[in-house]
Enzyme design. Structure first.
Site, mmCIF file in Angstrom:
data_model
loop_
_atom_site.group_PDB
_atom_site.id
_atom_site.type_symbol
_atom_site.label_atom_id
_atom_site.label_comp_id
_atom_site.label_asym_id
_atom_site.label_seq_id
_atom_site.Cartn_x
_atom_site.Cartn_y
_atom_site.Cartn_z
ATOM 1 N N ASP A 21 0.834 -1.199 0.000
ATOM 2 C CA ASP A 21 0.000 0.000 0.000
ATOM 3 C C ASP A 21 0.868 1.248 0.000
ATOM 4 O O ASP A 21 0.657 2.197 -0.762
ATOM 5 C CB ASP A 21 -0.884 -0.022 1.260
ATOM 6 C CG ASP A 21 -2.073 0.893 1.129
ATOM 7 O OD1 ASP A 21 -2.674 1.206 2.169
ATOM 8 O OD2 ASP A 21 -2.400 1.301 0.000
ATOM 9 N N ASP B 113 -9.175 -0.878 3.330
ATOM 10 C CA ASP B 113 -8.651 -0.558 4.647
ATOM 11 C C ASP B 113 -9.543 -1.110 5.735
ATOM 12 O O ASP B 113 -9.072 -1.725 6.693
ATOM 13 C CB ASP B 113 -8.530 0.966 4.798
ATOM 14 C CG ASP B 113 -7.601 1.552 3.760
ATOM 15 O OD1 ASP B 113 -7.872 2.664 3.278
ATOM 16 O OD2 ASP B 113 -6.595 0.895 3.449
#
Lengths: 447, 257
Positions: A263, A365
């Site tokens: 990420d 997330d």
């Protein structure tokens, strides 16, 4: 990843930075209009260059333009801090809810803690005699999973670059269908089994049909914001439960670590796929993928721009190029955009009154936070301390990420800090704090 | 052990804290953030003290007998020191953050140090109480008979009341501590540390619950009165509040000072 949403109100039809500023001091509109053209390029340029000087200069320009000359750049960060607290809570609540749903399910429904095979993305088994072999297998599983994710992301970016919108929308709709119908059906079945409640098939089908159909409408089209948020939380929780069930122990932890590194790289590196996705969307001035981002502000439809036709000539609101990654289907991460969606060709839209600014967080997330806390709840030996410690660590990580967001005002990955804290606290609480607190509790000592 | 025990003990231990949270903290986002940050600081302090205890156990090679008991006592006392150190660290952090917040908006919405003292104390207390009691609570839902081997049957009740007193004590210690730091009265910090040590050390008397609980509650009342006067209360304002003649006696009505 996190984004700020630009406000849609009349005098603040601008990007996040100036909108935050103009709330403090009204700025002349013409000044902002002239800035706008440069802003996009400047924004894009800021993406490619990683210096901070441009930021300061940009801020300085805007300060002068906005009629508050001489305000030092540092003050803008503090200005955004004031806005930040409410947005932090607007994100704490859904993240907490998602985690609560996942932990409650894990603790009560046996199905999600039973081992019933693995995904094809993690083919190596962890039932090996030696520790070294197990570690090797989990690393290999992680490599395969991460490469699948990378390939999918790049595929998505290519699809977006070559304007295959129908394909992307079809893909998204297929995966939401699967989540909303199939996984809900399985989940409902397991919950009913756990509590030994009988339900006949007609009722079951009616329930699942209604749930799924309303979910599809809310997520992909229009619906009340609260309902949309609730559905997004539910599908994140369902996805997280699937990951918790089908990822083997050690692989899950290594995957969590690897995904936060990925990420970080994908969002911040100049050639990262997510960053390229954002830039492409910015160049075209259009939203990328609605319905894969949790939006915390008051918008009636995700993906519809509310533009005042009498305001600047630009059709779009320059948005904050912040990307979030999210997973839209079983093991197929697609990385939607995260910014305020503005569709081209809607110049006649009515303005929404009093739209609040909000922050957006990607569903990926949510999913990975819940996977972390759910794994802590599943494997913590019946221990609630570990779960709570991970929960607090993730919330603090999210808070810090939002603080950085307010300071840097660009797309930020939301996973690294929270997952790092979560992992540190999971392992240390499980191995250090748990024996200490257990011993104290058995002797009824209080610290 | 039944649901009655579970809910009863849960509300005894966490009821006041929940009420304090709902009425004073939940409405303001900034306070919630400071509360969670306070909880985080307590968690880190617990982590460090567990680490030291673990290392001490490793060094003594897990010998059973009185060594373990002494190690545990050492662990408890060390943990109290570390907690108070982290309370001081949190004070410094809040001071910096508060100055930053004040410089933005000199007019409103910057929480005062007193409010932050209360919020941080509550954060510490909630986390401390939850970590001490939640495993016991979850065990109380399951089957079993308390004290079947001759131990006291009041295990859960005692734990619940002790948790309650610890939570409230943390709140009052927080208020007194921060005020002492603001006014640079360092001896007060020592007093807070000593009372914390006293309350923790008293729990070594368990299972002789009587004297332990009573003295803990007496200390709590003393700390409460001290915190009340430190936070700016006076006999007059208390009288006005109790007779409902005070116009803004609810905490959230008060402007930050």
């Amino acid at each position: 990843m996190l984004t700020f949403m630009a406000s849609d109100s009349e005098e603040e039809a601008c990007d996040e930075r100036t909108s935050l500023m103009s709330a403090e001091s009204p700025s002349p509109r013409s000044c902002r209009e002239s800035q706008r053209g440069e802003e996009d390029q400047e924004n894009a340029a800021q993406w490619r260059s990683q210096e901070n000087e441009e930021d300061v200069e940009d801020d300085a320009d805007q300060y002068i333009c906005s009629g508050v000359p001489g305000r030092p750049p540092g003050l803008e960060e503090e200005l955004t801090l004031k806005y930040g607290a409410k947005h932090v809570i607007m994100l704490f609540v859904p993240v907490t809810l998602c985690m609560v749903v996942v932990v409650a399910t894990i603790k009560s429904v046996r199905f999600y803690t039973e081992k019933n095979g693995q995904l094809i993305y993690t083919p190596f088994t962890e039932d090996t005699p030696s520790v070294g072999q197990r570690l090797l297998n989990s690393v290999l599983n992680t490599l395969i999973m991460i490469s699948v994710i990378v390939v999918m992301t790049i595929f998505l970016v290519l699809l977006y670059k070559y304007r295959c919108y129908k394909f992307i929308h079809g893909w998204l709709i297929m995966s939401s269908l699967m989540l909303l119908f199939l996984f809900t059906y399985i989940y409902l079945g397991e919950v009913l089994k756990t509590y030994n409640v009988a339900m006949d098939y007609p009722t079951l089908f009616l329930t699942v049909w209604n749930f799924g159909a309303v979910g599809m409408v809310c997520i992909h089209w229009k619906g009340p914001l609260v309902l949309q948020q609730a559905y997004l939380i539910m599908i994140s929780a369902l996805m997280a439960l699937v990951f918790i069930k089908y990822l083997p122990e050690w692989s899950a932890w290594v995957i969590l670590g690897a995904i936060s590194v990925y990420d970080l790289v994908a969002v911040l590196c100049p050639k990262g796929p997510l960053r390229m996705l954002v830039e492409t969307a910015q160049e075209r001035n259009e939203p990328i993928f609605p319905a894969l981002i949790y939006s915390s502000a008051m918008v009636w439809t995700v993906g519809m721009a509310k533009l005042d036709p009498s305001s600047q000539g630009a059709l779009q609101l320059p948005y904050d190029p912040e990307m979030e990654d999210s997973y839209d289907s079983f093991g197929e991460p697609s990385y939607p955009d995260v910014f305020e969606p503005t569709l081209p060709g809607y110049p006649g839209e009515e303005l929404e009154e009093e739209e609040e600014r909000g922050v957006k967080l990607g569903l990926g997330d949510f999913i990975f936070y819940s996977v972390l806390v759910g794994k802590a709840a599943a494997t913590g030996n019946g221990d609630w301390n570990t779960t709570l410690a991970c929960f607090v660590a993730i919330l603090i990580g999210l808070c810090l990420t939002l603080l950085l967001l307010a300071v840097f005002k660009k797309a930020l990955p939301a996973l690294p800090i929270s997952i790092t804290f979560g992992l540190i606290f999971y392992f240390s609480t499980d191995n250090l704090v748990r024996p200490f607190m257990d011993t104290l509790a058995s002797h009824q000592l209080y610290i | 052990m039944t649901a009655a025990v579970f809910f009863g003990c849960a509300f005894i231990a966490f009821g006041p804290a929940l009420a304090l949270y709902v009425f004073t903290i939940a409405t303001e986002p900034l306070r919630v953030i400071f509360l969670i940050a306070g909880a985080f600081f307590w968690l880190v302090s617990l982590l460090i003290s567990s680490l030291f205890w673990f290392l001490a156990r490793l060094i003594t090679n897990n010998k059973d007998g009185p060594t373990q008991k002494y190690l545990l006592i050492f662990g408890v006392l060390l943990s109290v020191f570390v907690q108070e150190t982290f309370r001081f660290a949190y004070y410094r952090l809040l001071k910096k953050a508060s100055e930053g917040l004040k410089s933005i908006s000199p007019d409103e919405a910057a929480p005062s140090m007193r409010l932050l003292a209360y919020v941080s104390g509550l954060g510490f207390g909630i986390m401390s109480g939850v970590f001490s009691f939640v495993n016991t609570l979850s065990n109380s839902l399951g089957p079993g008979t308390v004290g079947i081997h001759g131990d006291s049957p009041q295990f859960f009740l005692n734990s619940a009341f002790m948790t309650l007193v610890i939570i409230l004590l943390h709140v009052f210690w927080g208020v007194i501590f921060f005020d002492a730091c603001e006014k640079k009265k360092w001896y007060v910090l020592l007093i807070v540390l000593l009372t914390h040590l006293l309350v923790s050390a008293q729990t070594f008397l368990n299972p002789h619950y009587g004297i332990n609980l009573v003295s803990a509650y007496i200390i709590m009342v003393v700390m409460a009165i001290w915190a009340f006067f430190v936070a700016g209360g006076s006999c007059r304002s208390l009288k006005l509040c109790l007779l409902c003649q005070d116009k803004d006696f609810l905490l959230y009505n008060q402007r930050s000072r």
